[in-house]
Structures are given as C-alpha cells and as structure tokens.
Design an enzyme around this catalytic site. Structure first.
Site, short mmCIF file in Angstrom:
data_model
loop_
_atom_site.label_atom_id
_atom_site.label_comp_id
_atom_site.label_asym_id
_atom_site.label_seq_id
_atom_site.Cartn_x
_atom_site.Cartn_y
_atom_site.Cartn_z
N GLY A 13 -3.97 4.60 60.12
CA GLY A 13 -3.86 4.71 61.58
C GLY A 13 -3.92 6.15 62.06
O GLY A 13 -3.27 6.53 63.03
N LEU A 15 -6.05 7.88 63.64
CA LEU A 15 -6.64 8.21 64.94
C LEU A 15 -5.79 7.71 66.11
O LEU A 15 -6.19 7.83 67.27
CB LEU A 15 -8.06 7.65 65.05
CG LEU A 15 -9.07 8.25 64.05
CD1 LEU A 15 -10.42 7.56 64.19
CD2 LEU A 15 -9.23 9.75 64.25
N GLN A 17 -1.95 7.40 68.33
CA GLN A 17 -1.18 8.37 69.12
C GLN A 17 -0.43 9.36 68.23
O GLN A 17 -0.48 10.56 68.45
CB GLN A 17 -0.20 7.63 70.04
CG GLN A 17 0.50 8.56 71.03
CD GLN A 17 1.64 7.89 71.79
OE1 GLN A 17 2.01 6.76 71.50
NE2 GLN A 17 2.18 8.59 72.76
N ASP A 39 -8.62 5.27 59.08
CA ASP A 39 -8.45 4.41 60.25
C ASP A 39 -9.48 3.29 60.18
O ASP A 39 -10.44 3.35 59.40
CB ASP A 39 -8.59 5.19 61.56
CG ASP A 39 -7.79 4.57 62.70
OD1 ASP A 39 -8.03 3.38 63.01
OD2 ASP A 39 -6.92 5.25 63.28
N ARG A 41 -11.51 2.53 62.55
CA ARG A 41 -12.75 2.94 63.20
C ARG A 41 -12.96 4.43 62.94
O ARG A 41 -12.05 5.12 62.50
CB ARG A 41 -12.66 2.68 64.70
CG ARG A 41 -11.53 3.43 65.37
CD ARG A 41 -11.18 2.91 66.75
NE ARG A 41 -10.28 3.84 67.46
CZ ARG A 41 -8.99 3.95 67.21
NH1 ARG A 41 -8.42 3.24 66.25
NH2 ARG A 41 -8.23 4.80 67.90
N TYR A 147 7.15 -7.04 68.64
CA TYR A 147 7.16 -5.67 68.13
C TYR A 147 8.51 -5.36 67.47
O TYR A 147 8.57 -4.85 66.35
CB TYR A 147 6.90 -4.71 69.29
CG TYR A 147 6.86 -3.25 68.90
CD1 TYR A 147 5.84 -2.74 68.10
CD2 TYR A 147 7.86 -2.37 69.35
CE1 TYR A 147 5.80 -1.39 67.76
CE2 TYR A 147 7.81 -1.02 69.01
CZ TYR A 147 6.79 -0.54 68.22
OH TYR A 147 6.76 0.78 67.88
#
Length: 323
Positions: A13, A15, A17, A39, A41, A147
C-alpha cells in the site's frame, strides 16, 4: 538510534495516504534501494515510483508478497494496504477480505521469511462502550463498524503471530492523520485535511462532522517518526508490541476553524453533517491515553494544533501555488 534493526524494508500500500510519505521518509533514512515500495497499481509520476524500487503486488495473493520479499531479501514488512473507515462501511465484505485477508497473507510471509512486521491499527478499533476521554491502552473494544472490527481482529492476529510463532510484530493505533502531501482516501477524519485546502482556495468550508465532535489527530511528520521509532525500539522493552495508543492533539471542527482564522482572518465554516461519518466519529474516543507508548519506546509528538496549522497552510500555499 544505535544499531539499526531494519535494513531492507518492504511496504504494501505504498501509494496510499501513509505509504506515499512513509516510503520517502524511510528512503531518506535507510537509502533508496533498501526501501521497496509495492502497491496494487502503478503511478509513474509518483515520487515513490521514481525514487527507488517499486513492484506491483496484490496483497490478496500471498505468493506476490513472498516473491518480492525474497527477491529483495527483505527483513522488515510494513503492511499498509487496507480500506479506510468510510469506504469500508460502504463495502463491508470487501473491507473484511482486504483488511483481514491481506494482513493474514503478509503475516504468513513474515513468519516464513523471519521478517519483522509493522501494521497500523486505528482509533476506529474502539466503540461506543469504550471510555471516551483519555481512553486507556487496554480497554473494552466493541466497535460498530467493519473498519473497527477488522482493526481489532488485526491487533489480535498480530499478537497471536508474536506469541505463537515469534514474529516480531509491532503497531500503533493511529488517530486521524493530517497531511499536505497526499489527499485522504475515505476516512472519517478527512475533514481535517479538506478544511485546509478549502481555506486556502475558497476561504470557506462546509464540515460534514458536527461542532463539538472531538477526535484525536496527528500531523503526518509525527506519525512517520512514530513508526520508525517503534520499529527501531529494543524489543525487550515492549510489553504491548501491537496497537499502542498514540496521539498529538484532540479537537472539534470549530477549534480547527479558529486555528485557521489566526492565519486567514476571513475564513468561515458552516455545517452539513453526513450521518454515516458522524455516527462513526461519535463511536470513537475524544482523546487517548498514550502513556504506554511513552514509557515503552519513548513516543513523543512535536506538533500541536496551532503549529500544525501554521506549517500545513505554508506547505499547501506552496503546493497549490497560492500566495
């Protein structure tokens, strides 16, 4: 800092925040080639992709995580890939699959390759029955969001991998994170980032969180420093290991408004409350007790609300080219 525990670090992850800033921060400390960003993408214009190793990895495929970890001989995995609170509530099944399935896959790779492991938890791991003020390190956790459920489960799973398999797992419970670098991605505390952009561009903001709603927050530089400090801490001193409460400030929307007015006097704010995100915010603590993090690994935040506002507005003016 003494002898560095981490030498070669892989981030999932990267890319997102936190990842987009943590990758660059870690590369500045450990060297560009020793921090491997991954990531789902690829963003060729991203500093993350341009400045060092980058690989496409889907955390739902454990072999992809393992292949990259082996290729670069990593000793540390920083697992950041996850859906955030508001997005997770809209897509709960997907959130469970990514937040828990991805974490399980990454932990398995850490176990097999004997890597140290970091993954963040969140204030979302608490629920309406948790003590609201100065929420203790060890307390009742019965969240009412997917979450939150995935974060509590993740905390327990990381504890289990440490206890059962000896994986060196570590983590913090992040409050809302405020940053000028990366736009937020579907969290409940995102208003505290949006407000600065709108203050500079339009001198006004409509808050989807109601006045009087206190939430814990932290400026991104403090968050990045906390991750590295914890990962470099002497494991013998860690009693909790996972899910340390950390905090820098607690404020309600009207207080961030007043802070901005010190620098942009004509700034105004009104309210159009989003019931979904407001309900999530109402179930979270007003403030956290971070004494365990201070005692066990020397956590310390540098920024309060006003020093963050001053820095945030200065950095955003430059970024948005607004004088």
């Amino acid at each position: 800092m003494g002898v560095s525990i981490m030498k070669r670090i892989m981030l999932t992850g990267a890319l997102g925040q936190i990842g987009s800033e943590l990758t660059m921060y870690m590369r500045s400390i450990y060297g560009n080639d020793n921090v491997i960003a991954t990531d789902l993408r690829r963003q060729d214009e991203s500093k993350v992709v341009k400045s060092g190793p980058f690989e496409m990895v889907d955390v739902m495929h454990p072999d992809e995580i393992a292949d990259v970890a082996r290729k670069y001989k990593v000793d540390t995995i920083v697992h950041l890939a996850a859906l955030l609170s508001a997005v997770a509530e809209a897509k709960p099944q997907l959130a469970w699959n990514i937040n828990m399935g991805g974490l399980f896959n990454a932990l398995e790779v850490a176990r097999e390759l004997k890597c140290s492991f970091f993954t963040p938890s969140s204030i979302g791991c608490f629920g309406p029955s948790t003590p609201k003020d100065k929420t203790p390190q060890d307390t009742l956790q019965r969240p009412k969001t997917m979450y939150g459920v995935s974060k509590v489960s993740g905390e327990l799973l990381c504890d289990y991998y440490n206890y059962k398999f000896g994986v060196d797992t570590r983590g913090v419970r992040f409050p809302g994170l405020i940053s000028y670098e990366t736009l937020p991605g579907g969290g409940t505390t995102d208003y505290a980032v949006d407000i600065y952009y709108e203050a500079i561009k339009n001198h006004k903001y409509t808050s989807y969180i109601d006045k009087g709603t206190y939430m814990d927050m932290m400026y991104m530089p403090d968050a990045l420093n906390a991750i590295v400090t914890l990962m470099e801490a002497d494991p013998a001193k860690l009693i909790h290991r996972n899910a340390f409460n950390i905090t820098a400030m607690s404020f309600a929307p009207e207080q961030i408004c007043e802070s901005i007015k010190k620098y942009i006097p004509d700034f105004t704010m009104d309210y159009d409350v989003d019931p979904v995100r407001q309900a999530i915010a109402d179930s979270w603590p007003n403030s956290l007790d971070d004494s365990a993090a201070k005692e066990e690994w020397g956590f310390k935040a540098e920024y309060d609300l006003d020093s963050m506002t001053k820095d945030m507005l200065a950095k955003l003016r430059k970024k948005l080219d607004v004088r």
